[in-house]
Design a protein around this motif. Sequence first.
Motif, mmCIF file in Angstrom:
data_model
loop_
_atom_site.group_PDB
_atom_site.id
_atom_site.type_symbol
_atom_site.label_atom_id
_atom_site.label_comp_id
_atom_site.label_asym_id
_atom_site.label_seq_id
_atom_site.Cartn_x
_atom_site.Cartn_y
_atom_site.Cartn_z
ATOM 1 N N THR A 20 0.850 -1.182 0.000
ATOM 2 C CA THR A 20 0.000 0.000 0.000
ATOM 3 C C THR A 20 0.886 1.232 0.000
ATOM 4 O O THR A 20 1.814 1.328 0.798
ATOM 5 C CB THR A 20 -0.877 -0.003 1.271
ATOM 6 N N PRO A 21 0.614 2.203 -0.867
ATOM 7 C CA PRO A 21 1.428 3.409 -0.870
ATOM 8 C C PRO A 21 1.281 4.141 0.464
ATOM 9 O O PRO A 21 0.213 4.158 1.055
ATOM 10 C CB PRO A 21 0.879 4.241 -2.016
ATOM 11 N N VAL A 22 2.363 4.715 0.923
ATOM 12 C CA VAL A 22 2.366 5.428 2.194
ATOM 13 C C VAL A 22 1.907 6.861 1.964
ATOM 14 O O VAL A 22 2.462 7.572 1.133
ATOM 15 C CB VAL A 22 3.786 5.414 2.818
ATOM 16 N N GLU A 23 0.875 7.270 2.694
ATOM 17 C CA GLU A 23 0.406 8.653 2.627
ATOM 18 C C GLU A 23 1.439 9.541 3.307
ATOM 19 O O GLU A 23 1.948 9.221 4.375
ATOM 20 C CB GLU A 23 -0.932 8.776 3.349
ATOM 21 N N ARG A 24 1.766 10.653 2.698
ATOM 22 C CA ARG A 24 2.775 11.581 3.227
ATOM 23 C C ARG A 24 2.208 12.992 3.264
ATOM 24 O O ARG A 24 1.279 13.326 2.548
ATOM 25 C CB ARG A 24 4.015 11.567 2.350
ATOM 26 N N THR A 25 2.819 13.832 4.109
ATOM 27 C CA THR A 25 2.471 15.248 4.151
ATOM 28 C C THR A 25 3.642 16.044 3.607
ATOM 29 O O THR A 25 4.782 15.581 3.639
ATOM 30 C CB THR A 25 2.169 15.723 5.577
ATOM 31 N N SER A 26 3.384 17.249 3.141
ATOM 32 C CA SER A 26 4.461 18.084 2.601
ATOM 33 C C SER A 26 5.393 18.597 3.698
ATOM 34 O O SER A 26 6.537 18.938 3.431
ATOM 35 C CB SER A 26 3.875 19.266 1.823
ATOM 36 N N THR A 27 4.926 18.616 4.952
ATOM 37 C CA THR A 27 5.735 19.118 6.070
ATOM 38 C C THR A 27 6.589 18.036 6.716
ATOM 39 O O THR A 27 7.458 18.347 7.526
ATOM 40 C CB THR A 27 4.829 19.720 7.152
ATOM 41 N N GLY A 28 6.315 16.779 6.410
ATOM 42 C CA GLY A 28 7.030 15.673 7.045
ATOM 43 C C GLY A 28 6.365 15.197 8.321
ATOM 44 O O GLY A 28 6.829 14.241 8.952
ATOM 45 N N ASP A 29 5.259 15.853 8.721
ATOM 46 C CA ASP A 29 4.499 15.380 9.878
ATOM 47 C C ASP A 29 3.852 14.044 9.535
ATOM 48 O O ASP A 29 3.514 13.785 8.383
ATOM 49 C CB ASP A 29 3.379 16.368 10.241
ATOM 50 N N ILE A 30 3.664 13.212 10.552
ATOM 51 C CA ILE A 30 2.915 11.979 10.338
ATOM 52 C C ILE A 30 1.471 12.371 10.023
ATOM 53 O O ILE A 30 0.887 13.183 10.737
ATOM 54 C CB ILE A 30 2.969 11.075 11.581
ATOM 55 N N PRO A 31 0.877 11.831 8.955
ATOM 56 C CA PRO A 31 -0.520 12.154 8.640
ATOM 57 C C PRO A 31 -1.452 11.787 9.805
ATOM 58 O O PRO A 31 -1.223 10.802 10.508
ATOM 59 C CB PRO A 31 -0.827 11.290 7.417
ATOM 60 N N ALA A 32 -2.493 12.561 9.994
ATOM 61 C CA ALA A 32 -3.426 12.357 11.104
ATOM 62 C C ALA A 32 -4.024 10.949 11.122
ATOM 63 O O ALA A 32 -4.309 10.410 12.190
ATOM 64 C CB ALA A 32 -4.544 13.396 11.039
ATOM 65 N N ALA A 33 -4.178 10.339 9.964
ATOM 66 C CA ALA A 33 -4.754 8.993 9.885
ATOM 67 C C ALA A 33 -3.877 7.941 10.559
ATOM 68 O O ALA A 33 -4.361 6.885 10.950
ATOM 69 C CB ALA A 33 -4.997 8.606 8.434
ATOM 70 N N ARG A 34 -2.570 8.230 10.705
ATOM 71 C CA ARG A 34 -1.657 7.276 11.343
ATOM 72 C C ARG A 34 -1.285 7.675 12.768
ATOM 73 O O ARG A 34 -0.416 7.086 13.372
ATOM 74 C CB ARG A 34 -0.390 7.100 10.501
ATOM 75 N N VAL A 35 -1.949 8.696 13.313
ATOM 76 C CA VAL A 35 -1.762 9.081 14.720
ATOM 77 C C VAL A 35 -2.994 8.593 15.467
ATOM 78 O O VAL A 35 -4.107 9.026 15.192
ATOM 79 C CB VAL A 35 -1.597 10.612 14.878
ATOM 80 N N TYR A 36 -2.808 7.669 16.419
ATOM 81 C CA TYR A 36 -3.933 7.018 17.079
ATOM 82 C C TYR A 36 -4.340 7.682 18.390
ATOM 83 O O TYR A 36 -5.457 7.483 18.849
ATOM 84 C CB TYR A 36 -3.622 5.545 17.300
ATOM 85 N N ILE A 37 -3.454 8.462 19.005
ATOM 86 C CA ILE A 37 -3.801 9.191 20.234
ATOM 87 C C ILE A 37 -3.617 10.675 19.923
ATOM 88 O O ILE A 37 -2.612 11.287 20.261
ATOM 89 C CB ILE A 37 -2.936 8.735 21.425
ATOM 90 N N LYS A 38 -4.581 11.220 19.237
ATOM 91 C CA LYS A 38 -4.493 12.601 18.751
ATOM 92 C C LYS A 38 -4.432 13.622 19.881
ATOM 93 O O LYS A 38 -3.832 14.682 19.735
ATOM 94 C CB LYS A 38 -5.647 12.893 17.809
ATOM 95 N N SER A 39 -5.029 13.320 21.037
ATOM 96 C CA SER A 39 -5.029 14.264 22.150
ATOM 97 C C SER A 39 -3.609 14.568 22.632
ATOM 98 O O SER A 39 -3.350 15.653 23.159
ATOM 99 C CB SER A 39 -5.867 13.727 23.312
#
Length: 139
Positions: A20-39
């Motif tokens: 599966t292609p890895v979703e990336r952001t232009s800033t290098g931050d981990i995309p929100a979809a791969r952050v499980y404890i957003k708080s």
Amino acid sequence: MIKTIAVGLTLLMTLAACTTPVERTSTGDIPAARVYIKSMTEQAAGLSQITFTRAAGLLNNDMLELAINDVVLAQIAGGEHLSIWLKPGSYDFSIKRVSSLGSNAGPTTDKLTVQVAQGGRYQVQVSTELRGLTLQLAK
């Protein structure tokens, strides 16, 4: 010989199609979809910043799970970073491979304990080396 090359290329293309292609952001931050404890990514008074950084490169292609106190926080790919905010205390961070297709290059997990002080800023380097995965507190 040509048949062997053709079979090898076909197998390689088949395996590449399964990833599966890895979703990336232009800033290098981990995309929100791969952050499980957003708080934990929200800054607030009295909290300390911990930034996880993973270098890009050939050995950093596999996806890793980043956990805090044995709870998965996010998945991190090469070239990405994540900042979280924590109360003072002791925290165990760990990484492990999400999936490793035949990779037996050293240990598949690593742990790091950090004593977080109030108002502190911590930089944690996540890397994949020939001997395995490493988590290191940057000085």
